[in-house]
Design an enzyme around this catalytic site. Structure first.
Site, PDB file in Angstrom:
ATOM      1  N   ILE A 112     -48.935  76.451 123.301  1.00 28.17           N
ATOM      2  CA  ILE A 112     -49.697  75.241 123.613  1.00 28.17           C
ATOM      3  C   ILE A 112     -49.057  74.506 124.785  1.00 28.17           C
ATOM      4  CG2 ILE A 112     -50.465  73.009 122.743  1.00 28.17           C
ATOM      5  CD1 ILE A 112     -50.593  74.285 119.940  1.00 28.17           C
ATOM      6  N   ASP A 165     -37.084  72.797 126.204  1.00 29.81           N
ATOM      7  CA  ASP A 165     -37.208  73.749 125.100  1.00 29.81           C
ATOM      8  C   ASP A 165     -35.989  74.654 125.146  1.00 29.81           C
ATOM      9  OD1 ASP A 165     -37.805  75.845 123.323  1.00 29.81           O
ATOM     10  OD2 ASP A 165     -39.959  75.604 123.644  1.00 29.81           O
ATOM     11  N   CYS A 225     -50.120  65.770 119.715  1.00 28.73           N
ATOM     12  CA  CYS A 225     -51.117  66.608 119.041  1.00 28.73           C
ATOM     13  C   CYS A 225     -50.420  67.683 118.208  1.00 28.73           C
ATOM     14  CB  CYS A 225     -52.048  67.269 120.053  1.00 28.73           C
ATOM     15  SG  CYS A 225     -53.118  66.131 120.938  1.00 28.73           S
ATOM     16  N   ALA A 226     -49.161  67.443 117.845  1.00 27.00           N
ATOM     17  CA  ALA A 226     -48.374  68.463 117.141  1.00 27.00           C
ATOM     18  C   ALA A 226     -48.251  68.130 115.659  1.00 27.00           C
ATOM     19  CB  ALA A 226     -47.001  68.597 117.795  1.00 27.00           C
ATOM     20  N   ARG A 227     -47.289  67.277 115.288  1.00 27.07           N
ATOM     21  CA  ARG A 227     -47.080  66.860 113.902  1.00 27.07           C
ATOM     22  C   ARG A 227     -46.817  65.358 113.879  1.00 27.07           C
ATOM     23  NH1 ARG A 227     -45.933  70.875 109.968  1.00 27.07           N
ATOM     24  NH2 ARG A 227     -45.837  69.076 108.562  1.00 27.07           N
ATOM     25  N   GLU A 238     -52.233  61.396 106.377  1.00 28.64           N
ATOM     26  CA  GLU A 238     -53.625  61.581 106.783  1.00 28.64           C
ATOM     27  C   GLU A 238     -54.511  61.649 105.541  1.00 28.64           C
ATOM     28  OE1 GLU A 238     -53.782  65.030 109.307  1.00 28.64           O
ATOM     29  OE2 GLU A 238     -52.520  64.132 110.845  1.00 28.64           O
ATOM     30  N   HIS A 281     -57.131  64.200 113.876  1.00 31.79           N
ATOM     31  CA  HIS A 281     -56.609  65.566 113.763  1.00 31.79           C
ATOM     32  C   HIS A 281     -57.683  66.591 114.159  1.00 31.79           C
ATOM     33  CE1 HIS A 281     -53.307  68.004 111.533  1.00 31.79           C
ATOM     34  NE2 HIS A 281     -53.773  68.662 112.574  1.00 31.79           N
TER      35      HIS A 281
END
Length: 533
Positions: free
Chosen positions: A149, A168, A227-229, A258, A276
């Protein structure tokens, strides 16, 4: 063959499963009788709604494979599935483009006040002056996590003329260069980014990585996307930063709880919230359905396992023998990854003793899994670890040394990681009662347990260090369970203290504030909190 498709999937995905002598049961044919249909089924396909628990699996006497159309397998109990010999497969990366496009959409919305403009127009207002925005062109985009992603986001951001900086530790410099990304430390990414987007998985190291302290390190007026966790962000700290102006805007698609209810973010005009939906596109849902259908079909027809999360390719007897060393390898890898601080390029694994006569693929993959799962978004497992390392441009080598160099342990496992700036080596063995132990770090012998919460330190070999460490930990109510010390062999050179290593096992986690205090001891060069799951 009988295949049960328990949740709605595209007709093209279902049609891929149809063979002349195969029976496919679709959701509209179940009529609440899933358990009954599974009694003679060979395969089960689900999305996220159906809970595949031990009780349901007990009804499935013939089931050979469970296919999850999506990434997460939280709705599938892996242990009973593995115990019954059922392969569990998922579809990582199939929605990468959807998530990347949503990320860019949120960035544009923040830059041009699109959602606010829409609300004003529907309210009959025409307020152009208050809606003057900024361009993405020329801005610096920081990407934390350069998996599928993250790389897709970078590809699209380049088209907008953005400068891209990324962090990373588990992607090679070559992969980053190909993506037009300049690798940097996390602190440098925070400091340089006009826009910051998160694409990492949830681990003890990444949980609440965006907090009050890290937000202060960012450029004032930064715009943040997640948009991950949801658990990557301390939502209270973010809300405060949005109100104060340290963060100009935030766009979130995921949340700690959520559906989102009673959150301070819901009251803020500069917080853009979506439910989500980053991966929810027609194309993505079609892709995951087709991908899982093909994987299940290949497994049933040819025995080919793709993207399995639980299946080792050894016999049951072999697995029982290998299991203690699989645990050792994963824990050594996790320890090694957490003491390293720069982008990884190579992983070297060496076996000595009778372990060299075994099939070592599982041990190798466990080591890679332990290393990658410290921070990588796509979760490695015993099946996909090697291919995941390859996709990230990491070279993995193996070496066998029939004679153990220690003389004490029958088999010794050595793992080394190399980056452009540093190299670290650890060795370990399985000792009495199948207990994994650390034996050696970077040329220094130090025996320590590989479990739970550890503090790793490099310090000058001078008097008083142990006492100061004990005093600091005691002051903060942290109990020491084990204190292991090591220093180089041989005579000390006059006039220069040797560097020693300490591995301290503690009861409970050591907060960053405590570790920072340990770093303040004059003789301590490095101190890190290590968590071994």
């Amino acid at each position: 063959m009988k295949i049960v498709v328990a949740e709605k999937m595209s007709s093209s995905a279902v049609n891929l499963l149809r063979e002349a002598d195969w029976k496919v049961v679709t959701p509209d044919q179940l009529n609440g009788s899933l358990a009954k249909e599974l009694e003679d089924a060979d395969a089960l396909l689900v999305r996220s709604a159906v809970q595949v628990d031990a009780a349901l699996l007990e009804k499935a006497a013939k089931l050979r494979v469970i296919g999850r159309a999506g990434v997460g397998v939280d709705n599938i109990e892996l242990e009973p599935a593995t115990r019954k010999g059922i392969a569990v497969m998922n579809t990582p990366g199939a929605n990468a483009v959807a998530v990347a496009e949503h990320t860019l959409g949120l960035m544009l919305t923040m830059a041009r006040f699109i959602s606010r403009a829409n609300e004003q127009m529907h309210a009959g207002k025409w307020e152009k002056k208050s809606l003057q925005g900024t361009e993405l062109r020329g801005k610096t985009l920081g990407i934390v996590g350069l998996g599928k992603i993250g790389l897709e986001v970078a590809k699209r951001a380049r088209a907008f003329g953005m400068e891209i900086i990324g962090h990373d530790p588990f992607v090679s410099a070559a992969i980053a260069k190909d993506g037009g990304i300049r690798l940097a430390t996390l602190e440098d990414v925070y400091a340089a980014s006009d826009y910051l987007t998160l694409h990492v998985g949830l681990t003890p190291q990444t949980q609440n990585m965006i907090n009050a302290e890290s937000l202060k390190k960012m450029k004032r007026g930064v715009r943040l996307v997640n948009c991950a966790r949801g658990e990557l962000i301390d939502e209270g700290a973010l809300a405060a930063a949005l109100q104060e102006g340290q963060v100009a805007a935030a766009a979130l698609d995921v949340f700690v709880k959520e559906p989102l209810k009673d959150s301070p973010l819901q009251k803020l005009e500069n917080a853009i919230l979506t439910p989500h939906i980053a991966g929810s596109t027609n194309e993505a849902q079609e892709a995951v359905g087709q991908q899982i259908a093909m994987q299940v079909k290949e497994y049933l027809k040819h025995g080919v396992i793709q993207n399995a999360v639980n299946v080792p390719s050894v016999s049951h007897e072999e697995y029982l023998t290998l299991q203690p060393y699989v645990v050792l390898a994963e824990r050594l890898g996790a320890f090694l990854a957490q003491i390293s601080g720069s982008s990884l390029e190579e992983i070297a694994i060496s076996y000595s003793g009778h372990i060299t006569e075994w099939k070592t693929e599982l041990i190798r993959n466990a080591a890679i899994k332990g290393i990658l799962n410290v921070a990588v978004e796509e979760k490695a497992n015993l099946v996909n670890a090697a291919s995941l390392a390859s996709s990230r441009g990491l070279a993995v080598t193996e070496e066998r040394k029939p004679k153990s160099p220690t003389g004490g342990a029958g088999s010794v496992l050595s793992i080394a990681i190399k980056s452009q700036k540093e190299r670290h080596v650890v060795k370990g063995a399985v000792l009495r009662d199948d207990i994994p132990r650390l034996l050696h770090v970077d040329g220094i012998d130090v025996e320590a347990p590989l479990e739970q919460n550890l503090i790793y330190m490099r310090n000058q070999d001078v008097p008083g260090v142990i006492g100061k460490v004990g005093t600091i930990l005691g002051k903060h109510g942290i109990n020491i369970a084990n204190f292991s010390l090591g220093r180089p062999m041989g005579e000390k050179l006059p006039g220069s203290p040797r560097e020693a290593i300490a591995v301290v096992q503690v009861d409970g986690s050591a907060p960053e504030a405590v570790v920072s205090e340990l770093r303040g001891i004059p003789a301590v060069h490095q101190a890190k909190a290590i968590h071994i799951a």
